[in-house]
Design a protein around this motif. Structure first.
Motif, short mmCIF file in Angstrom:
data_model
loop_
_atom_site.label_atom_id
_atom_site.label_comp_id
_atom_site.label_asym_id
_atom_site.label_seq_id
_atom_site.Cartn_x
_atom_site.Cartn_y
_atom_site.Cartn_z
N ASP A 34 2.18 15.03 2.06
CA ASP A 34 1.82 14.85 0.66
C ASP A 34 1.27 16.14 0.07
O ASP A 34 0.84 17.02 0.80
N GLU A 35 1.22 16.21 -1.27
CA GLU A 35 0.65 17.39 -1.93
C GLU A 35 -0.80 17.61 -1.52
O GLU A 35 -1.29 18.74 -1.55
N ASP A 36 -1.49 16.53 -1.14
CA ASP A 36 -2.91 16.67 -0.73
C ASP A 36 -3.05 17.31 0.66
O ASP A 36 -4.14 17.60 1.11
N CYS A 37 -1.90 17.52 1.32
CA CYS A 37 -1.86 18.12 2.68
C CYS A 37 -2.62 17.29 3.71
O CYS A 37 -3.03 17.80 4.75
N VAL A 38 -2.80 16.01 3.44
CA VAL A 38 -3.54 15.13 4.35
C VAL A 38 -2.69 13.94 4.81
O VAL A 38 -2.74 13.56 5.97
N HIS A 39 -1.92 13.37 3.89
CA HIS A 39 -1.16 12.16 4.22
C HIS A 39 0.33 12.43 4.44
O HIS A 39 0.91 13.25 3.76
N LEU A 40 0.90 11.68 5.39
CA LEU A 40 2.34 11.76 5.65
C LEU A 40 3.03 10.57 4.99
O LEU A 40 2.59 9.44 5.12
N ARG A 41 4.12 10.86 4.27
CA ARG A 41 4.89 9.80 3.60
C ARG A 41 6.32 9.81 4.14
O ARG A 41 6.91 10.87 4.30
N TYR A 42 6.88 8.63 4.35
CA TYR A 42 8.25 8.56 4.85
C TYR A 42 9.23 9.09 3.81
O TYR A 42 9.17 8.70 2.64
N ALA A 43 10.10 9.98 4.22
CA ALA A 43 11.18 10.45 3.36
C ALA A 43 12.47 9.77 3.80
O ALA A 43 13.34 9.49 3.00
#
Length: 220
Positions: A34-43
């Motif tokens: 994520d842009e926050d560099c903390v969370h991973l989102r499925y692509a």
């Protein structure tokens, strides 16, 4: 050729499918940081079960968070051959039992300048140690995903930059108009596309007339 012009999500969805076709029993996924560099989102995770995907989407990265969260945090591959006995997966234990996941191998997707963009993950329903061929495959998949992500981001960065230029063009003309020196903007072919107020006032001519006047003036 078709992949090159395809939208990012289609390219990222095709990578797991391609790797799965070469690796019987493997389930693959691509996470984007994520842009926050903390969370991973499925692509992309075309064959992962919905319950596993829903439960792990938005996971925070950290040195002990599964294999994907750890790979993104550490910036290096994390291969877990048995998730049931591994401390990184302690909080996902119920989910693992429910979905039958047993091995989880992850590699960070890294940009050309060393930033983590996401992760490429490979899962199995049995305890498995990756061999050199699988390690190479994961590395290749991560690199291809990285190229696709960077290309897409530079394309949208370019679009934003063009938008800014368009918006600032009017502003630029106002600034150029108050500059007392005569300024003419020309194309590489030598065609004048803009003359500021000082040019027009100095020459007493319209833009087009001023341009031909300047051409003559240059030749004198």
């Amino acid at each position: 050729g078709t992949i090159i012009g395809a939208p990012l999500k289609d390219v990222l969805a095709s990578i797991p499918l391609l790797i799965e076709a070469h690796t019987p029993g493997a389930l693959c996924s691509v996470f984007l940081l994520d842009e926050d560099c903390v969370h991973l989102r499925y692509a992309a995770a075309p064959t992962l079960s919905d319950e596993y995907r829903i439960a792990t989407d938005g996971v925070s990265i950290g040195p002990h968070v599964g294999s994907c969260g750890a790979a993104a945090y550490l910036g290096r591959p994390v291969f877990v051959s048995d998730v049931l006995s591994h401390p990184h997966f302690a909080s996902f234990r119920d989910l693992i039992v429910q979905t039958g996941m047993r091995a989880s191998w992850s590699s960070p997707i890294i940009s050309h300048d060393g930033k983590v963009l996401g992760t490429f993950g490979m899962f199995y329903r049995e305890v498995r140690e990756p061999g050199p061929a699988q390690i190479q495959l994961i590395e290749d998949a991560s690199r291809i995903a990285g190229i696709a992500i960077e290309r897409d981001r530079s394309k949208s960065a370019l679009a934003v930059a063009f938008e800014k230029i368009k918006n600032s063009e009017a502003e630029l003309r106002q600034i150029v108009d108050v500059i007392p020196q005569a300024i003419v903007v020309m194309t590489p072919e030598g065609k004048a596309i803009y003359a500021n107020r000082a040019t027009v006032e100095y020459s007493g001519l319209s833009l087009d007339e001023g341009v031909s006047y300047l051409h003559e003036y240059e030749q004198v």
